[in-house]
Design a protein around this motif. Sequence first.
Motif, PDB file in Angstrom:
ATOM      1  N   UNK A 161      -1.111  12.134  -7.956  1.00 12.46           N
ATOM      2  CA  UNK A 161      -0.967  10.749  -7.520  1.00 12.46           C
ATOM      3  C   UNK A 161      -1.450  10.633  -6.076  1.00 12.46           C
ATOM      4  N   UNK A 162      -2.304   9.665  -5.833  1.00 19.74           N
ATOM      5  CA  UNK A 162      -2.803   9.430  -4.473  1.00 19.74           C
ATOM      6  C   UNK A 162      -1.696   8.804  -3.639  1.00 19.74           C
ATOM      7  N   UNK A 163      -1.368   9.377  -2.483  1.00 18.18           N
ATOM      8  CA  UNK A 163      -0.381   8.756  -1.602  1.00 18.18           C
ATOM      9  C   UNK A 163      -0.875   8.881  -0.170  1.00 18.18           C
ATOM     10  N   UNK A 164      -0.604   7.861   0.617  1.00 18.27           N
ATOM     11  CA  UNK A 164      -1.126   7.826   1.983  1.00 18.27           C
ATOM     12  C   UNK A 164      -0.790   9.096   2.757  1.00 18.27           C
ATOM     13  N   UNK A 165      -1.783   9.598   3.511  1.00 12.11           N
ATOM     14  CA  UNK A 165      -1.616  10.857   4.211  1.00 12.11           C
ATOM     15  C   UNK A 165      -0.856  10.668   5.524  1.00 12.11           C
ATOM     16  N   UNK A 166      -0.973   9.478   6.111  1.00 12.40           N
ATOM     17  CA  UNK A 166      -0.436   9.316   7.464  1.00 12.40           C
ATOM     18  C   UNK A 166       0.982   8.763   7.497  1.00 12.40           C
ATOM     19  N   UNK A 167       1.541   8.406   6.324  1.00 21.14           N
ATOM     20  CA  UNK A 167       2.902   7.879   6.324  1.00 21.14           C
ATOM     21  C   UNK A 167       3.903   9.023   6.435  1.00 21.14           C
ATOM     22  N   UNK A 174       7.734  25.347   9.883  1.00 20.80           N
ATOM     23  CA  UNK A 174       8.850  24.505   9.450  1.00 20.80           C
ATOM     24  C   UNK A 174       8.375  23.081   9.150  1.00 20.80           C
ATOM     25  N   UNK A 175       7.076  22.895   9.081  1.00 14.57           N
ATOM     26  CA  UNK A 175       6.517  21.588   8.755  1.00 14.57           C
ATOM     27  C   UNK A 175       6.899  21.208   7.323  1.00 14.57           C
ATOM     28  N   UNK A 176       7.546  20.050   7.162  1.00 19.41           N
ATOM     29  CA  UNK A 176       8.002  19.652   5.825  1.00 19.41           C
ATOM     30  C   UNK A 176       6.879  18.947   5.068  1.00 19.41           C
ATOM     31  N   UNK A 177       6.799  19.185   3.747  1.00 20.89           N
ATOM     32  CA  UNK A 177       5.763  18.492   2.963  1.00 20.89           C
ATOM     33  C   UNK A 177       6.053  16.988   2.892  1.00 20.89           C
ATOM     34  N   UNK A 178       5.027  16.186   3.085  1.00 16.13           N
ATOM     35  CA  UNK A 178       5.195  14.735   2.992  1.00 16.13           C
ATOM     36  C   UNK A 178       5.035  14.319   1.533  1.00 16.13           C
ATOM     37  N   UNK A 179       5.301  13.048   1.269  1.00 22.60           N
ATOM     38  CA  UNK A 179       5.133  12.557  -0.097  1.00 22.60           C
ATOM     39  C   UNK A 179       3.678  12.701  -0.543  1.00 22.60           C
ATOM     40  N   UNK A 180       2.753  12.664   0.428  1.00 22.54           N
ATOM     41  CA  UNK A 180       1.337  12.888   0.114  1.00 22.54           C
ATOM     42  C   UNK A 180       1.140  14.265  -0.505  1.00 22.54           C
ATOM     43  N   UNK A 181       1.760  15.281   0.118  1.00 18.07           N
ATOM     44  CA  UNK A 181       1.634  16.645  -0.386  1.00 18.07           C
ATOM     45  C   UNK A 181       2.299  16.799  -1.750  1.00 18.07           C
ATOM     46  N   UNK A 182       3.502  16.194  -1.879  1.00 17.26           N
ATOM     47  CA  UNK A 182       4.276  16.382  -3.114  1.00 17.26           C
ATOM     48  C   UNK A 182       3.603  15.671  -4.280  1.00 17.26           C
ATOM     49  N   UNK A 183       3.240  14.388  -4.065  1.00 20.97           N
ATOM     50  CA  UNK A 183       2.666  13.612  -5.161  1.00 20.97           C
ATOM     51  C   UNK A 183       1.242  14.077  -5.470  1.00 20.97           C
ATOM     52  N   UNK A 184       0.599  14.691  -4.486  1.00 19.05           N
ATOM     53  CA  UNK A 184      -0.742  15.227  -4.708  1.00 19.05           C
ATOM     54  C   UNK A 184      -0.748  16.276  -5.801  1.00 19.05           C
ATOM     55  N   UNK A 186       0.863  -1.186   0.000  1.00 19.62           N
ATOM     56  CA  UNK A 186       0.000   0.000   0.000  1.00 19.62           C
ATOM     57  C   UNK A 186       0.893   1.227   0.000  1.00 19.62           C
ATOM     58  N   UNK A 187       0.318   2.373  -0.340  1.00 20.68           N
ATOM     59  CA  UNK A 187       1.152   3.581  -0.299  1.00 20.68           C
ATOM     60  C   UNK A 187       1.510   3.914   1.142  1.00 20.68           C
ATOM     61  N   UNK A 188       0.652   3.466   2.086  1.00 18.96           N
ATOM     62  CA  UNK A 188       0.978   3.654   3.505  1.00 18.96           C
ATOM     63  C   UNK A 188       2.258   2.891   3.846  1.00 18.96           C
ATOM     64  N   UNK A 189       2.312   1.619   3.412  1.00 26.23           N
ATOM     65  CA  UNK A 189       3.499   0.805   3.645  1.00 26.23           C
ATOM     66  C   UNK A 189       4.720   1.416   2.980  1.00 26.23           C
ATOM     67  N   UNK A 190       4.550   1.823   1.699  1.00 26.00           N
ATOM     68  CA  UNK A 190       5.666   2.451   0.988  1.00 26.00           C
ATOM     69  C   UNK A 190       6.130   3.713   1.703  1.00 26.00           C
ATOM     70  N   UNK A 191       5.180   4.455   2.256  1.00 25.61           N
ATOM     71  CA  UNK A 191       5.522   5.698   2.942  1.00 25.61           C
ATOM     72  C   UNK A 191       6.449   5.447   4.120  1.00 25.61           C
TER      73      UNK A 191
END
Lengths: 364, 322
Positions: free
Chosen positions: A194-200, A180-190, A50-55
């Motif tokens: 691309x759908x990517x898990x929000x909580x990873x 200073x909150x860094x963007x997660x892969x969810x934010x970047x791929x969004x 899952x994208x969560x696992x990948x995250x």
Amino acid sequence: MDVVPKWAEVILVPLISLMLAAILSALVILAIGEDPVAAVNLMITGALGSTYGWGYTLYYATNFLFTGLAVSVAFHAGLFNIGGEGQAMLGGLGVALACLLVPWPHWTIALLAATVAAGLFGAAWAAIPAFLQARRGSHIVITTIMFNFIAAAVLNYVLVNLMRPAGSMDPATARFPEAVHLPTLHDILGVVGIEFSKSAPANVTFLIAILACVLVWLLLWRTWLGYEIRSYGKSESAAKYAGISPFAITMIAMLISGGLAGMMAINNVMGEAERLVLNAVEGAGFIGIAVALMGRNHPFGVFLAAILFGFLYQGGAELALWTSIPRELIVVIQALIILFTGALDNMVRMPLERLFLMIRRGNA
Amino acid sequence: MDFLTVIQLLDSTVRLATPLLLACLAGLFSERAGIFDIGLEGKMLAAAFFSAAVAALTGSVWIGLLAGIGASVALSLLHGLASITFRGNQLISGVAINFLAAGLTVLIAQDWFSQGGRTPSLMGGARFEPITLPFADALADVPVVGPVYAELISGHSVLVYLAFLTVPVTWWVLFRTRFGLRLRAVGENPAAVDTAGVSVIGLRYAAVVICGVLCGIAGAYLSTALQAGFVKDMSAGRGFIALAALIFAKWRPWHALYATLLFGLFGALETRQDVITAVIGIKVQGQVLGALPYVMTVIILAGFVGKAIPPRAGGEPYVKER
């Protein structure tokens, strides 16, 4: 000419070592009464299904990329930096200071500053053992081990006595500001749809880690400095004869190594926890040793090995969650990989050499 | 600070120094023979688990001790296989052994006892009980000598006395026997030993096995005498402090005793901060005491206070012919 051809050296030897480690790990799983095939399946779905696992896999891999590169650079200079753990702890301190003391307007500038701070703090922690090795001849392995423990004590002191917010019992710093909150892969791929898990927790630092891989490759194989580092690591006397200063190379290689280990903190401290806690590094500094050995000290190899260990870590967490296999299984696998790719290297290599000699004789 | 506090402090110094001393002497044998061993920590941990586990299952601490020594020697032989037979990197092998022990102990503990990586608490014959030396009770009321004898010297487990006895034995073996001479020679100049017709490999394996036995006793002491049972990561860096003590002692048995007693005292003071405050008048942070052995070792290694010169062939695999 070497007995073992290059392709075998680069691919076959690590692969056989990995297989030996995998077989022994499977036996360990069998011995504690679990099914190894089911365990591997669970690990694969948990870490890559899952994208969560990948995250999570990529988040862990980012840590291991930095520490693996750190160990590799030092290895190329013939130095065994076992102090990645302590250097990463100090890097975390650098990140926390950078994030808490200055009101950054945007995360990009904050990330840049935090990266520099993390690198400087990590490098500073490696500088003393490096100096002692270069000038006083004290063994770098012992001093870096000692510095891991000293780092833990320093961090403990700072968190308990200096940086703990008033009224908090927890030995940790205050939360970093929202800016200073860094963007997660969810934010970047969004952004590209691309759908990517929000909580990873995987975040933009993964890209910085890949950049670090490329830069380390350029440094080692495309610059004078890298050439000097590698020649010093291959033969100290030859390097000296060629006018390379052992003092300068030892210092520079260890500063780069410590800096890379320290930079891990932008991932785990700034990217994930968003505050500095006592046990932030969680052994990633030591995993760097396994990653560097597995990756044959080449940035691309380190990249593959870091992903593998990221997978093992996330998969191991899933195993601990769903079966009665504790997380420590991963520590065993890690130990076996270090054993086979590092210490028992000759056990794999000697039969291979014999085999290739036989083939060559057969052809001649 | 009264006299009784001093006695209590020294008493816990002895308790805490014992595992350090045994591990330090273990490392001494190995490193004097030219085999670096940063796997002391892992060997102690494995021994701590297996001695507690087997003692819990059989009810006999002596069988437990044997199991602990067996586990430690097995890891020693693995280290020997990697660093002597296959001429691998001794430091990397040590790192691997530390992780192997850290992981396997929890894995097996969970499988055997299902108590979250610990063994059941040991009771009765499954533990090393304190031994009261003769006349300890009778002498207890004699001023000065009484408390020293009854509280400090008497009342430890048999392993403590064994550890202290190991110091003169180690000295005698290393400096007064033929085996000891050869063992030291193999750490300084293995080629010379080989030329004399003595097996370098045999000597080094012997040293590594002795190291395993002593580490095994150290680990058994942790889980069956100092505490009553195994908990995850219970060696808690003691193997590395022993390594620090070994350098501090410059690879000499009697100095190893002094170094481990000093580091044991730091450990004892960590739990009695009131004593430090009373003696020197300022409050010293616990973290400072915890880090002190490591800081002192770095200073010694840097050669600012005398020079620590390791055995010359240490860490180098021996290749018979080139």
